[in-house]
Design a protein around this motif. Structure first.
Motif, PDB file in Angstrom:
ATOM      1  N   ALA A 149      19.581  28.630 -14.215  1.00 46.46           N
ATOM      2  CA  ALA A 149      19.546  27.836 -12.988  1.00 46.46           C
ATOM      3  C   ALA A 149      20.730  26.865 -12.943  1.00 46.46           C
ATOM      4  N   ALA A 150      21.048  26.243 -14.078  1.00 45.91           N
ATOM      5  CA  ALA A 150      22.191  25.328 -14.129  1.00 45.91           C
ATOM      6  C   ALA A 150      23.499  26.079 -13.904  1.00 45.91           C
ATOM      7  N   PHE A 151      23.604  27.283 -14.463  1.00 44.35           N
ATOM      8  CA  PHE A 151      24.817  28.076 -14.286  1.00 44.35           C
ATOM      9  C   PHE A 151      25.022  28.399 -12.806  1.00 44.35           C
ATOM     10  N   VAL A 152      23.945  28.828 -12.144  1.00 42.96           N
ATOM     11  CA  VAL A 152      24.021  29.103 -10.703  1.00 42.96           C
ATOM     12  C   VAL A 152      24.312  27.812  -9.941  1.00 42.96           C
ATOM     13  N   GLY A 153      23.680  26.722 -10.386  1.00 37.22           N
ATOM     14  CA  GLY A 153      23.937  25.434  -9.750  1.00 37.22           C
ATOM     15  C   GLY A 153      25.390  25.030  -9.849  1.00 37.22           C
ATOM     16  N   GLY A 154      26.029  25.323 -10.980  1.00 39.22           N
ATOM     17  CA  GLY A 154      27.453  25.037 -11.128  1.00 39.22           C
ATOM     18  C   GLY A 154      28.293  25.827 -10.144  1.00 39.22           C
ATOM     19  N   LEU A 155      27.894  27.085  -9.923  1.00 35.00           N
ATOM     20  CA  LEU A 155      28.600  27.898  -8.921  1.00 35.00           C
ATOM     21  C   LEU A 155      28.475  27.288  -7.529  1.00 35.00           C
ATOM     22  N   VAL A 156      27.258  26.795  -7.224  1.00 31.68           N
ATOM     23  CA  VAL A 156      27.050  26.142  -5.931  1.00 31.68           C
ATOM     24  C   VAL A 156      27.957  24.913  -5.811  1.00 31.68           C
ATOM     25  N   GLU A 157      28.081  24.145  -6.908  1.00 36.02           N
ATOM     26  CA  GLU A 157      28.958  22.977  -6.901  1.00 36.02           C
ATOM     27  C   GLU A 157      30.406  23.380  -6.645  1.00 36.02           C
ATOM     28  N   ILE A 158      30.844  24.468  -7.292  1.00 37.19           N
ATOM     29  CA  ILE A 158      32.224  24.929  -7.098  1.00 37.19           C
ATOM     30  C   ILE A 158      32.443  25.346  -5.654  1.00 37.19           C
ATOM     31  N   LEU A 159      31.485  26.080  -5.084  1.00 33.23           N
ATOM     32  CA  LEU A 159      31.593  26.465  -3.678  1.00 33.23           C
ATOM     33  C   LEU A 159      31.624  25.223  -2.791  1.00 33.23           C
ATOM     34  N   GLY A 160      30.926  24.161  -3.246  1.00 37.21           N
ATOM     35  CA  GLY A 160      30.945  22.920  -2.490  1.00 37.21           C
ATOM     36  C   GLY A 160      32.333  22.336  -2.368  1.00 37.21           C
ATOM     37  N   GLY A 161      33.206  22.612  -3.359  1.00 38.32           N
ATOM     38  CA  GLY A 161      34.572  22.149  -3.274  1.00 38.32           C
ATOM     39  C   GLY A 161      35.315  22.749  -2.089  1.00 38.32           C
ATOM     40  N   PHE A 162      34.862  23.936  -1.661  1.00 34.57           N
ATOM     41  CA  PHE A 162      35.481  24.607  -0.519  1.00 34.57           C
ATOM     42  C   PHE A 162      34.694  24.390   0.780  1.00 34.57           C
ATOM     43  N   ALA A 163      33.354  24.213   0.628  1.00 28.50           N
ATOM     44  CA  ALA A 163      32.493  24.127   1.820  1.00 28.50           C
ATOM     45  C   ALA A 163      31.951  22.734   2.078  1.00 28.50           C
ATOM     46  N   GLY A 164      32.246  21.792   1.175  1.00 28.54           N
ATOM     47  CA  GLY A 164      31.657  20.458   1.302  1.00 28.54           C
ATOM     48  C   GLY A 164      31.943  19.806   2.634  1.00 28.54           C
ATOM     49  N   ARG A 165      33.187  19.854   3.065  1.00 27.54           N
ATOM     50  CA  ARG A 165      33.555  19.211   4.327  1.00 27.54           C
ATOM     51  C   ARG A 165      32.830  19.858   5.507  1.00 27.54           C
ATOM     52  N   PHE A 166      32.725  21.188   5.478  1.00 28.09           N
ATOM     53  CA  PHE A 166      32.032  21.889   6.560  1.00 28.09           C
ATOM     54  C   PHE A 166      30.568  21.471   6.631  1.00 28.09           C
ATOM     55  N   ILE A 167      29.930  21.366   5.445  1.00 27.53           N
ATOM     56  CA  ILE A 167      28.522  20.972   5.415  1.00 27.53           C
ATOM     57  C   ILE A 167      28.348  19.550   5.918  1.00 27.53           C
ATOM     58  N   VAL A 168      29.251  18.667   5.500  1.00 28.03           N
ATOM     59  CA  VAL A 168      29.178  17.276   5.957  1.00 28.03           C
ATOM     60  C   VAL A 168      29.311  17.198   7.474  1.00 28.03           C
ATOM     61  N   GLU A 169      30.181  18.040   8.045  1.00 28.54           N
ATOM     62  CA  GLU A 169      30.397  18.015   9.482  1.00 28.54           C
ATOM     63  C   GLU A 169      29.299  18.736  10.254  1.00 28.54           C
ATOM     64  N   THR A 170      28.542  19.624   9.574  1.00 27.98           N
ATOM     65  CA  THR A 170      27.509  20.415  10.255  1.00 27.98           C
ATOM     66  C   THR A 170      26.139  19.759  10.167  1.00 27.98           C
ATOM     67  N   ILE A 171      25.755  19.346   8.967  1.00 25.74           N
ATOM     68  CA  ILE A 171      24.441  18.741   8.766  1.00 25.74           C
ATOM     69  C   ILE A 171      24.548  17.233   8.989  1.00 25.74           C
ATOM     70  N   PRO A 172      23.705  16.670   9.824  1.00 26.89           N
ATOM     71  CA  PRO A 172      23.778  15.223  10.075  1.00 26.89           C
ATOM     72  C   PRO A 172      23.696  14.424   8.784  1.00 26.89           C
ATOM     73  N   ASN A 173      24.501  13.367   8.726  1.00 28.29           N
ATOM     74  CA  ASN A 173      24.517  12.540   7.525  1.00 28.29           C
ATOM     75  C   ASN A 173      23.140  11.954   7.230  1.00 28.29           C
ATOM     76  N   SER A 174      22.391  11.604   8.269  1.00 31.60           N
ATOM     77  CA  SER A 174      21.050  11.064   8.069  1.00 31.60           C
ATOM     78  C   SER A 174      20.139  12.076   7.390  1.00 31.60           C
ATOM     79  N   ALA A 175      20.339  13.370   7.673  1.00 31.02           N
ATOM     80  CA  ALA A 175      19.529  14.403   7.033  1.00 31.02           C
ATOM     81  C   ALA A 175      19.907  14.558   5.567  1.00 31.02           C
ATOM     82  N   LEU A 176      21.201  14.575   5.285  1.00 27.15           N
ATOM     83  CA  LEU A 176      21.655  14.714   3.905  1.00 27.15           C
ATOM     84  C   LEU A 176      21.216  13.530   3.058  1.00 27.15           C
ATOM     85  N   MET A 177      21.431  12.341   3.593  1.00 28.19           N
ATOM     86  CA  MET A 177      21.072  11.137   2.841  1.00 28.19           C
ATOM     87  C   MET A 177      19.553  10.965   2.772  1.00 28.19           C
ATOM     88  N   GLY A 178      18.875  11.351   3.846  1.00 29.45           N
ATOM     89  CA  GLY A 178      17.415  11.268   3.842  1.00 29.45           C
ATOM     90  C   GLY A 178      16.798  12.190   2.816  1.00 29.45           C
TER      91      GLY A 178
END
Length: 513
Positions: free
Chosen positions: A124-153
């Motif tokens: 699970a941690a290994f897969v989680g690390g892959l998700v983190e790496i993908l976040g380096g490429f998709a993080g900005r898109f997710i921040v712009e797509t999902i409302p900040n209140s939802a992420l922080m909530g």
């Protein structure tokens, strides 16, 4: 020009001592907590935890801290200045609780096999690390797509339930020596306006008092401490590719936990980078996020089942004139303790519940900061997003209680639960995939608050899809199971309602109410 060419970064500042102490106690409290929960609460063999898991944790923390030290040094040389502060780094608090109570614990309780529980946690941690790496490429898109209140909530909800509520239950389970340290932390936390006490290390005081009472009342004994010294030795991290491969066989049911947790994790790293940028240290965003994921994956390869992350707090340490020396101290000190068996000695010396008060405080602090940074109109979004995660904890409690009675969940019928007014089906439906349900529900409701009904409908469609494939409300990943059909249909109806509402009432539609 010649002076610049000979620039040498002075990586130790006057604040590095404070930062070293603060970050070490924060990070190592999580290691002690994880070790205590796995050995004492779960009953996993100490040899597995001390000899295999803990050395991997130490290695992951060292590697990450070395990287962020290197990044600080590169930035200092690039900008020719000494007041560069490295990113604080360690095991993520919400990831720690999620992996313990939603992955490792359930596998161990169901099978009694500590090796299998660890293998699934590592995969699970290994897969989680892959998700983190993908976040380096998709993080900005997710921040712009999902409302900040939802992420922080979603993050605040996770912290409140899995750190504060779970921690409070553990603390009040041992009231003699754990409740007083809790109130020391709470009083200090609520009294921060009194600057005279701002420098008192309340966390250290709380742990020392809890430890003293535990020893005085016989909860900790000299015999147990003497026995713990038998575990002292050299435990080098061991490569476990085979363990990860074995764990992949049982990982699918836990994807609804892994994915949203790691989305929150890489977003936390992104927020840490943003806070560093605001404080004047601009690090390469994508590279930093990718290396965070690499640290998680490398740790998993060597026995660490818990994802790593960049901690909040960079501006505070920078204000104290901490530079990058604390990263080296934290990394090497953790590795030394984790590979020598001293973790077991510290567990016999310090009660786990007394350390838990620090994580309770972290949970409250994250939630409080979220509410302070949010517009009041989103408060209901945060509160409602907490419900699936709270029910996930209830689900864990019910399952554990049944197993403690020597039974299995399959052996107890819904009618038997109903006879004692326990709505078990509702608890299970809300608990299954609770993290992902929380994130998507918060996204949908935040869009409703903003009158972005069509976007809210998109979130409802995603929820329908996730239900249809078993990622939420279902026992495991499967296409169109009974609950999946029911909830998928409901969410499709909700999506239709939202799209219709958006057509008539959404600002800019030309048909406003």
């Amino acid at each position: 020009m010649n002076g610049n060419a000979q620039f040498k970064y002075h990586w130790w500042g006057k604040g590095d001592i404070d930062a070293s102490i603060g970050i070490f106690f924060d990070g190592f409290s999580k290691i002690l907590t994880a070790t205590g929960i796995m050995t004492v609460v779960f009953g996993m063999p100490a040899q597995v935890v001390i000899g295999k898991v803990v050395p991997g944790i130490g290695l992951a923390i060292l590697l990450g801290n070395l990287w962020y030290f290197y990044e600080a040094r590169c930035l200092a040389h690039k900008e020719k200045r000494h007041n560069v502060t490295s990113q604080p780094f360690g095991i993520g608090a919400s990831q720690l609780s999620g992996w313990l109570y939603l992955i490792i614990g359930p596998v161990y309780w169901q099978t009694g096999n500590s090796d299998l529980a660890l293998q699934v946690g590592l995969a699970a941690a290994f897969v989680g690390g892959l998700v983190e790496i993908l976040g380096g490429f998709a993080g900005r898109f997710i921040v712009e797509t999902i409302p900040n209140s939802a992420l922080m909530g979603n993050m605040a909800s996770s912290a409140m339930v899995w750190l504060s509520i779970v921690g409070l239950a553990m603390v009040f389970d041992k009231p003699v020596y754990a409740v007083l340290p809790l109130f020391i932390i709470i009083i200090d936390y609520l009294g921060k306006a009194d600057k005279r006490f701002a420098k008192i290390p309340s966390g250290v005081i709380a742990i020392l008092i809890g430890t003293a009472v535990a020893w005085a009342c016989g909860y900790l004994t000299p015999g147990a401490l003497r026995d713990s010294f038998s575990e002292i030795g050299f435990y080098p991290p061991s490569l476990g590719i085979g363990d990860i491969a074995a764990g992949f066989k049982g990982i699918v049911p836990y994807l609804p936990v892994i994915i949203p947790l790691q989305i929150n994790n890489f977003l936390s790293t992104l927020q840490g980078l943003e806070s560093a940028k605001m404080a004047g240290d601009v690090y390469p965003e994508r590279r930093s996020m990718i290396m965070d994921g690499v640290s998680t994956m490398t740790g998993a390869l060597f026995g660490n089942p818990f994802p790593t992350t960049v901690y909040f707090g960079h501006p505070g340490w920078k204000e104290l004139d901490a530079r990058a020396g604390f990263s080296l101290v934290n990394g090497f000190l953790c590795l030394f303790i984790c590979t020598t068996g001293l973790t077991g000695v510290l567990m016999a010396l310090i009660p786990t519940e007394a350390v838990m008060v620090l994580l309770i405080f972290i949970g409250f602090s994250v939630t409080d900061n979220t509410f302070r940074s949010m517009d009041k109109k989103y408060y209901n979004v945060i509160l409602l997003s907490m419900i699936p995660i709270l029910f996930q904890y209830m689900q864990t409690l019910v399952s554990s209680s049944v197993q403690a009675a020597g039974l299995t969940m399959a052996a107890v019928t819904s009618e038997q639960f109903a006879a004692y007014s326990v709505p078990i089906q509702g608890i299970m439906y809300l608990g299954n995939g609770g993290f992902l349900t929380s994130l998507l529900l918060a996204g949908m409701l935040a869009c409703v608050v903003d009158r972005r009904y069509k976007m809210a409908g998109v979130f409802a469609l995603v929820m329908a899809f996730c239900a249809a494939i078993g990622m939420i409300h279902c026992e495991g990943i499967a296409l169109l199971t009974g609950p999946g059909v029911i909830f998928g249909t409901v969410y499709l109806a909700v999506a239709a309602l939202l799209f219709m509402k958006g057509h008539f009432f959404e600002p800019g539609s030309g048909q406003r109410a």
